[in-house]
Scaffold this motif. Structure first.
Motif, PDB file in Angstrom:
ATOM      1  N   TYR A   1     -19.885   9.901  -2.871  1.00  0.00           N
ATOM      2  CA  TYR A   1     -20.788  10.657  -3.742  1.00  0.00           C
ATOM      3  C   TYR A   1     -21.972   9.787  -4.161  1.00  0.00           C
ATOM      4  CZ  TYR A   1     -22.537  12.858  -8.019  1.00  0.00           C
ATOM      5  OH  TYR A   1     -23.349  13.398  -8.981  1.00  0.00           O
ATOM      6  N   LYS A   2     -21.683   8.600  -4.638  1.00  0.00           N
ATOM      7  CA  LYS A   2     -22.749   7.721  -5.127  1.00  0.00           C
ATOM      8  C   LYS A   2     -23.650   7.249  -3.992  1.00  0.00           C
ATOM      9  CE  LYS A   2     -20.366   5.980  -9.243  1.00  0.00           C
ATOM     10  NZ  LYS A   2     -21.377   6.493 -10.197  1.00  0.00           N
ATOM     11  N   VAL A   3     -23.059   6.827  -2.882  1.00  0.00           N
ATOM     12  CA  VAL A   3     -23.838   6.234  -1.795  1.00  0.00           C
ATOM     13  C   VAL A   3     -24.786   7.255  -1.170  1.00  0.00           C
ATOM     14  CG1 VAL A   3     -23.703   5.153   0.475  1.00  0.00           C
ATOM     15  CG2 VAL A   3     -22.107   4.471  -1.319  1.00  0.00           C
ATOM     16  N   VAL A   4     -24.297   8.473  -0.923  1.00  0.00           N
ATOM     17  CA  VAL A   4     -25.147   9.499  -0.314  1.00  0.00           C
ATOM     18  C   VAL A   4     -26.344   9.807  -1.207  1.00  0.00           C
ATOM     19  CG1 VAL A   4     -25.270  11.936   0.326  1.00  0.00           C
ATOM     20  CG2 VAL A   4     -23.358  10.542   1.125  1.00  0.00           C
ATOM     21  N   HIS A   5     -26.095  10.014  -2.492  1.00  0.00           N
ATOM     22  CA  HIS A   5     -27.194  10.339  -3.406  1.00  0.00           C
ATOM     23  C   HIS A   5     -28.181   9.186  -3.552  1.00  0.00           C
ATOM     24  CE1 HIS A   5     -24.390  13.555  -4.592  1.00  0.00           C
ATOM     25  NE2 HIS A   5     -25.463  14.194  -5.039  1.00  0.00           N
ATOM     26  N   LEU A   6     -27.680   7.954  -3.621  1.00  0.00           N
ATOM     27  CA  LEU A   6     -28.570   6.797  -3.780  1.00  0.00           C
ATOM     28  C   LEU A   6     -29.455   6.613  -2.549  1.00  0.00           C
ATOM     29  CD1 LEU A   6     -26.131   4.219  -5.427  1.00  0.00           C
ATOM     30  CD2 LEU A   6     -28.050   5.388  -6.529  1.00  0.00           C
ATOM     31  N   MET A   7     -28.855   6.704  -1.360  1.00  0.00           N
ATOM     32  CA  MET A   7     -29.632   6.529  -0.133  1.00  0.00           C
ATOM     33  C   MET A   7     -30.643   7.653   0.044  1.00  0.00           C
ATOM     34  SD  MET A   7     -27.489   4.903   3.018  1.00  0.00           S
ATOM     35  CE  MET A   7     -26.004   5.873   2.979  1.00  0.00           C
ATOM     36  N   LEU A   8     -30.168   8.878  -0.068  1.00  0.00           N
ATOM     37  CA  LEU A   8     -31.040  10.028   0.165  1.00  0.00           C
ATOM     38  C   LEU A   8     -32.168  10.075  -0.861  1.00  0.00           C
ATOM     39  CD1 LEU A   8     -31.544  12.627   1.782  1.00  0.00           C
ATOM     40  CD2 LEU A   8     -30.054  13.817   0.151  1.00  0.00           C
ATOM     41  N   GLY A   9     -31.828   9.928  -2.135  1.00  0.00           N
ATOM     42  CA  GLY A   9     -32.852   9.974  -3.171  1.00  0.00           C
ATOM     43  C   GLY A   9     -33.882   8.878  -3.029  1.00  0.00           C
ATOM     44  N   SER A  10     -33.451   7.677  -2.667  1.00  0.00           N
ATOM     45  CA  SER A  10     -34.383   6.558  -2.525  1.00  0.00           C
ATOM     46  C   SER A  10     -35.299   6.739  -1.317  1.00  0.00           C
ATOM     47  CB  SER A  10     -33.595   5.248  -2.407  1.00  0.00           C
ATOM     48  OG  SER A  10     -32.854   4.996  -3.590  1.00  0.00           O
ATOM     49  N   LEU A  11     -34.764   7.236  -0.210  1.00  0.00           N
ATOM     50  CA  LEU A  11     -35.598   7.484   0.965  1.00  0.00           C
ATOM     51  C   LEU A  11     -36.680   8.524   0.669  1.00  0.00           C
ATOM     52  CD1 LEU A  11     -32.887   7.560   3.794  1.00  0.00           C
ATOM     53  CD2 LEU A  11     -34.638   5.812   3.470  1.00  0.00           C
ATOM     54  N   VAL A  12     -36.319   9.553  -0.064  1.00  0.00           N
ATOM     55  CA  VAL A  12     -37.278  10.622  -0.384  1.00  0.00           C
ATOM     56  C   VAL A  12     -38.305  10.155  -1.415  1.00  0.00           C
ATOM     57  CG1 VAL A  12     -37.492  12.914  -1.448  1.00  0.00           C
ATOM     58  CG2 VAL A  12     -35.678  12.484   0.220  1.00  0.00           C
ATOM     59  N   ASN A  13     -37.857   9.375  -2.392  1.00  0.00           N
ATOM     60  CA  ASN A  13     -38.742   8.986  -3.494  1.00  0.00           C
ATOM     61  C   ASN A  13     -39.674   7.830  -3.151  1.00  0.00           C
ATOM     62  OD1 ASN A  13     -39.569   9.423  -6.220  1.00  0.00           O
ATOM     63  ND2 ASN A  13     -38.469   7.574  -6.839  1.00  0.00           N
ATOM     64  N   CYS A  14     -39.304   7.027  -2.155  1.00  0.00           N
ATOM     65  CA  CYS A  14     -40.092   5.825  -1.863  1.00  0.00           C
ATOM     66  C   CYS A  14     -41.037   5.995  -0.677  1.00  0.00           C
ATOM     67  CB  CYS A  14     -39.160   4.639  -1.605  1.00  0.00           C
ATOM     68  SG  CYS A  14     -38.215   4.141  -3.069  1.00  0.00           S
TER      69      CYS A  14
END
Length: 496
Positions: A446-459
């Motif tokens: 749960y944590k890893v998917v959200h952290l990776m996906l959110g960071s790729l989209v936001n950065c």
């Protein structure tokens, strides 16, 4: 026994064995109260109806024969579960009767299934290993202690993407997410990145295991062929498994020697140390079990995570409005161009909705790991015979028009005012399973998917390679151990 000798034996015994199977199947159908299902062909039963994408083929058959359907796959009676209500009956109300595993023959290589918690039937060893995973590996304390490590691995991912950005190169999203999840797991487990030269054979072997494990194997449908292994899949699986286990054995050996040398001065406490501590007092967990447990953790925790990130990015690139909404939320909560932190996740409902919708439309394991009955069981108005295989079609359940409005469309908004989650309480969405066999690694995933996906989209801003149009994107999937994109997603990042 070499391949030619095996082939001769199979050729000589095949007519007799097939005749016995055909007669036995007719007797079984006549006396048992099996769920309805399509009539099969002589000998092969319904095997010809599976096709290259059995999750889709079985979903279509279930529309005709119902949410509890039986097929004869070769010599194996198989019951397919295709509705939330039926899944709840199997995975909650009668969970103790349906919780044992049907083990694919290839995973008997190096006796893996006898020690790996994923494949063990209910037993003292299984209970001990599940207890260790829940209380020592994926517990809240270790999740909290892993915050800095997760952030470090996300930063490394973003660094790789920035390098591609500067060169104007595309990023294979699935490969980038796979590398991140693999190194996150390896660092958490034994404080080592698997990018090191010592681990290259391990990574190659890991890929071979995943590829071979996804192959259709006739032994799984005709168990009498097990002795001959006619396709040689189990024999081929021995090679990469042996290499992976040898690498892990060397890591465990080095760690044990270091612990003995330093004695009470030893301070490191990663997952391997925890397992070694437990093995000193446990009768169920020894060095062999630890090796196979670690292999299972890597197999279960990498491809599933990376495929989810890849599918989510694919859907956002196809649905630009979804991407825009996600970017707006991320900018408001995390700050434009900043990586997502653990503390941000609770304030990102739209990102959470995107992940839920991705897991609904593209469940990483479309047919959950197979189960097996150890005795005759009554299920609703049917009788499931001893030795039957139970397969839960999570893909069909999450696209059931009776449970979901417009199920074929990607609409994260459906989850914004909904309590439906994927943690095992809502059976219309069970990508990680449910009941006592639910994936123990769910808290980390749960944590890893959200952290990776959110960071790729936001950065970064993203566009398709070669100026391709969103409507022309290949959305085809490929069935295997996990549901992968047939055409891997390659996207071009640009700095924000």
């Amino acid at each position: 026994m070499d391949f030619e000798t095996r082939a001769v034996y199979v050729y000589l015994l095949l007519p007799l064995a097939l005749g016995i199977i055909f007669i036995a199947r007719g007797i079984k159908r006549g006396v048992s109260k099996l769920p309805p299902g399509p009539r099969g062909l002589p000998v092969i039963g319904n095997l010809h109806q599976l096709g290259a994408k059995p999750h889709q083929s079985l979903a279509k058959l279930a529309q005709r024969y119902g949410p509890i359907m039986s097929l004869e796959l070769g010599q194996v009676t198989t019951v397919i579960i295709s509705s939330a209500a039926a899944a709840k009956q199997v995975m909650q109300k009668q969970d103790h009767l349906f919780a044992n595993r049907a083990v694919p023959d290839s995973l008997n290589a190096c006796n893996h299934a006898e020690s790996a918690v994923i494949w063990l039937s209910l037993s003292p060893r299984w209970r001990e290993l599940r207890k260790v995973m829940n209380s020592e590996i994926f517990n809240a304390r270790r999740m909290e202690a892993g915050v800095a490590l997760r952030q470090q691995k996300v930063e490394e991912l973003l660094g790789d993407v920035r390098a591609s950005c500067e060169l104007g190169e595309g990023v294979l999203i699935g490969e980038a997410a796979f590398k991140t999840s693999l190194n996150l797991l390896s660092t958490a487990i034994f404080s080592m990145n698997l990018d090191s030269w010592k681990a290259r054979d391990f990574k190659r072997s890991f890929r071979e295991v995943v590829e071979l494990g996804g192959m259709a194997n006739m032994v799984d449908y005709f168990p009498w062929l097990k002795r001959f292994d006619p396709q040689g899949i189990r024999a081929r699986m021995e090679v990469p498994f042996t290499k992976m286990l040898a690498f892990l054995d060397s890591v465990i050996g080095e760690r044990s020697a270091l612990r003995a040398e330093q004695g009470s001065a030893y301070q490191n406490k990663d997952v391997l140390d925890t397992l070694l501590d437990i093995s000193e007092t446990s009768e169920e967990i020894d060095r062999e079990v630890i090796r196979h447990l670690l292999v299972a953790l890597f197999i279960a925790g990498t491809d599933t995570t990376s495929s989810t990130v890849e599918w989510a990015m694919t859907e956002m690139l196809k649905n630009r409005d979804t991407m825009s909404k996600a970017k707006a939320e991320l900018e408001r909560v995390a700050g434009r161009g900043r990586p997502v932190q653990d503390t941000d996740l609770a304030r990102l409902p739209y990102l959470q909705a995107i992940v839920k919708e991705t897991l609904r439309v593209h469940p990483p394991a479309p047919l959950l790991l197979p189960r097996k009955t150890l005795e005759e069981i009554d299920l609703w108005d049917y009788t499931i015979p001893k030795g039957a295989q139970i397969s839960i079609n999570a893909w069909a359940i999450s696209r059931d028009a009776g449970a979901w409005e417009d199920p074929e469309s990607f609409k994260p908004e459906r989850f914004l005012d909904s309590d439906v989650d994927f943690r095992g309480a809502n059976f219309e969405l069970i990508p990680f399973g449910a009941g006592r066999r639910i994936c123990p690694g769910l808290p980390l995933a749960y944590k890893v998917v959200h952290l990776m996906l959110g960071s790729l989209v936001n950065c970064f801003d993203w566009k398709l390679e070669g100026g391709a149009k969103a409507e022309d994107m290949d959305m085809d999937d490929k069935f295997g151990i996990t549901l992968q994109k047939t055409q891997p997603l390659c996207a071009i990042p640009s700095a924000i």
